[in-house]
Enzyme design. Structure first.
Site, short mmCIF file in Angstrom:
data_model
loop_
_atom_site.label_atom_id
_atom_site.label_comp_id
_atom_site.label_asym_id
_atom_site.label_seq_id
_atom_site.Cartn_x
_atom_site.Cartn_y
_atom_site.Cartn_z
N ALA A 70 0.81 -1.22 0.00
CA ALA A 70 0.00 0.00 0.00
C ALA A 70 0.84 1.27 0.00
O ALA A 70 0.39 2.31 -0.45
CB ALA A 70 -0.94 -0.01 1.19
N THR A 71 2.07 1.19 0.51
CA THR A 71 2.92 2.38 0.46
C THR A 71 3.13 2.77 -1.00
O THR A 71 2.98 3.94 -1.38
CB THR A 71 4.27 2.11 1.15
N ASN A 150 -5.75 3.12 11.19
CA ASN A 150 -4.90 2.03 11.68
C ASN A 150 -4.49 2.16 13.15
O ASN A 150 -4.02 1.21 13.75
CB ASN A 150 -3.63 1.91 10.82
N GLN A 179 -6.82 -1.03 6.14
CA GLN A 179 -7.33 -1.65 7.38
C GLN A 179 -8.81 -2.04 7.25
O GLN A 179 -9.41 -2.49 8.22
CB GLN A 179 -7.13 -0.71 8.58
N SER A 197 -3.38 -3.61 0.88
CA SER A 197 -2.11 -4.26 1.24
C SER A 197 -2.35 -5.72 1.62
O SER A 197 -3.13 -6.00 2.54
CB SER A 197 -1.49 -3.50 2.42
N GLY A 198 -1.67 -6.64 0.94
CA GLY A 198 -1.91 -8.07 1.14
C GLY A 198 -1.55 -8.60 2.52
O GLY A 198 -2.23 -9.48 3.05
N HIS A 199 -0.50 -8.03 3.13
CA HIS A 199 -0.05 -8.63 4.40
C HIS A 199 -0.94 -8.29 5.58
O HIS A 199 -0.74 -8.78 6.68
CB HIS A 199 1.43 -8.30 4.68
N THR A 235 9.03 -6.12 -14.35
CA THR A 235 8.47 -7.45 -14.63
C THR A 235 7.41 -7.79 -13.59
O THR A 235 7.63 -7.64 -12.39
CB THR A 235 9.61 -8.50 -14.62
N CYS A 321 4.90 1.47 12.02
CA CYS A 321 5.69 2.38 11.17
C CYS A 321 6.21 3.57 11.95
O CYS A 321 7.22 4.14 11.60
CB CYS A 321 4.84 2.90 10.02
N1 PMP Z 1 -1.98 2.45 5.05
C1 PMP Z 1 -2.36 1.98 6.25
C2 PMP Z 1 -3.63 2.48 6.85
C3 PMP Z 1 -1.59 1.01 6.90
O1 PMP Z 1 -1.98 0.55 8.10
C4 PMP Z 1 -0.39 0.56 6.28
C5 PMP Z 1 0.49 -0.49 6.95
N2 PMP Z 1 0.93 -0.12 8.23
C6 PMP Z 1 -0.03 1.08 5.03
C7 PMP Z 1 -0.86 2.03 4.45
C8 PMP Z 1 1.22 0.65 4.32
O2 PMP Z 1 1.05 -0.62 3.77
P1 PMP Z 1 2.28 -1.51 3.28
O3 PMP Z 1 2.91 -2.09 4.49
O4 PMP Z 1 1.66 -2.56 2.40
O5 PMP Z 1 3.19 -0.63 2.49
#
Ligand code: PMP
Length: 378
Positions: A70-71, A150, A179, A197-199, A235, A321
């Site tokens: 997502a970043t 988040n 989230q 974001s997949g994780h 790729t 983060c």
């Molecule tokens: N947006 C939100 C609201 C998040 O909680 C996070 C992850 N902490 C991100 C963006 C960033 O996602 P990613 O770790 O996939 O870059």
């Protein structure tokens, strides 16, 4: 070990790992190669996109771009949309609720000649709709509003924001839905772009999506071989893309069932915490049950996280983060939460794999930590 930091990341599902491994063995081809194997990969890539379209009920209204998370999706959407508006509508509206991967991008755009306006946040941790209305003008090219916060778990009024933005034809609305996905239905009406974001839903780290309503509205920020409609050169990582579909499907299909289960565990925790004098629940009414932000005024958040860690319980202070930075959390500040309560705040976040046994062990650890710090509580 009790893992209650699911807002930071989640454990991948076993079948997601298997799908990733298998795809790396059997379809490691480049979807851009003109040979038969490349065509097979290209077909699988398209199939993955149409599956995402179905799972998320997107009705073919969005193009799907696979990203590294997502970043990247937030960078791609915010810069990509803003650059197109630099001359005609150079005002960007955001709020301190947003994740750093939005806020820092917007701040950087501010340094490139855009005007950034910050919408107020209510005490309930929501975007202040009346203030947003007062900030809107024909100069606004971009508004950004996350779907679920988040730090607090608070749901944001995306639908109302979209209605307001719709009255300004030059303005795009970007939604960070990180989230929200797999927990609550995705808000898409009137939204131009969405980050995923997949994780965060039992997928793998380093995988994400950008959903974009009109790909021609985006200026590419990554140049190269022209993959992904020329918007994300490089790729294509087909095994990752196949894996994120697996994770998404499992989470969205079981969303209601999981939500109810997490809700009951979360209610149990809330009732438990309420029994401890001097401890406050910062998470406001209306938030998703997965995130509980708890304040211990007088104690430092890091001390609490370490103390829980000693008892085998993994939680976080604010968000992974920013928890290594010592400044006070902007989201809690924006909500006008008392500074001592911010300093002593922790985030406990539940996921689909959280069990009743985890909650029981958390309670035991909570009680021990409370006894250790209660003299410090103010
Ligand atoms: N947006 C939100 C609201 C998040 O909680 C996070 C992850 N902490 C991100 C963006 C960033 O996602 P990613 O770790 O996939 O870059």
């Amino acid at each position: 070990m009790i893992y209650l930091d699911n807002a930071a990341t989640t454990a991948p599902n076993e079948d997601v790992l298997q799908a990733y491994l298998q795809a790396n063995q059997s379809v490691y081809y480049n979807p851009n190669s003109p040979h038969k194997a490349g065509l097979q990969a290209a077909q699988l890539l398209e199939q993955s996109k149409s599956q995402i379209n179905q799972i998320l009920n997107l009705n073919d209204e969005f193009d799907i771009i696979f990203t590294s998370g997502a970043t990247e999706s937030n960078n791609m959407a915010l810069k990509g949309l803003a650059y197109r508006k630099k001359d005609s509508a150079p005002v960007i509206i955001t709020s301190l609720l947003e994740h750093p991967s939005v806020l820092e991008v917007v701040r950087a755009l501010g340094g490139e000649g855009f005007t950034v306006k910050y919408c107020n946040v209510t005490r309930e941790g929501r975007l202040d709709i009346e203030h947003l209305k007062s900030l809107m003008s024909s100069e606004v090219g971009l508004v950004t509003c996350m779907q679920v916060n988040n730090i607090m778990g608070q749901r944001q009024p995306v639908r109302e924001v979209a209605e307001i933005v719709a009255a300004y034809p030059k303005a795009f609305l970007h939604v960070d839905a990180v989230q929200a996905v797999g927990k609550v239905p995705l808000e898409t009406e009137g939204v131009e772009s969405i980050s995923v974001s997949g994780h965060k839903f039992n997928g793998l780290k380093g995988q994400g999506l950008l959903l974009i309503r009109n790909k021609h509205h985006l200026e590419p920020i990554i140049q190269g071989g022209g993959q992904e409609y020329g918007l994300r050169s490089g790729t294509v990582n087909l095994p990752m893309d196949i894996a994120i579909v697996k994770a998404l499907k499992a989470n969205v299909q079981n969303m209601d069932e999981n939500y109810t289960r997490v809700q009951s565990l979360s209610d149990e925790l809330r009732q438990f915490i309420a029994r401890y004098p001097g401890v406050y629940l910062n998470t406001p009414e209306g938030a998703i049950p997965h995130i509980l932000n708890i304040g211990f005024p007088g104690v430092k958040g890091e001390v609490l996280v370490n103390a829980f860690s000693q008892h085998g319980v993994m939680i976080s202070t604010t968000s992974a983060c920013s928890s290594k930075q010592s400044k006070l959390n902007e989201v809690l500040l924006a909500m006008h939460i008392d500074e001592t309560r911010i300093e002593g705040s922790i985030r406990v976040s539940l996921g689909n794999k959280t069990t009743e046994a985890d909650i029981e062990q958390f309670k035991e650890a909570f009680d021990s930590v409370y006894q250790e710090v209660k003299e410090l509580l103010r």
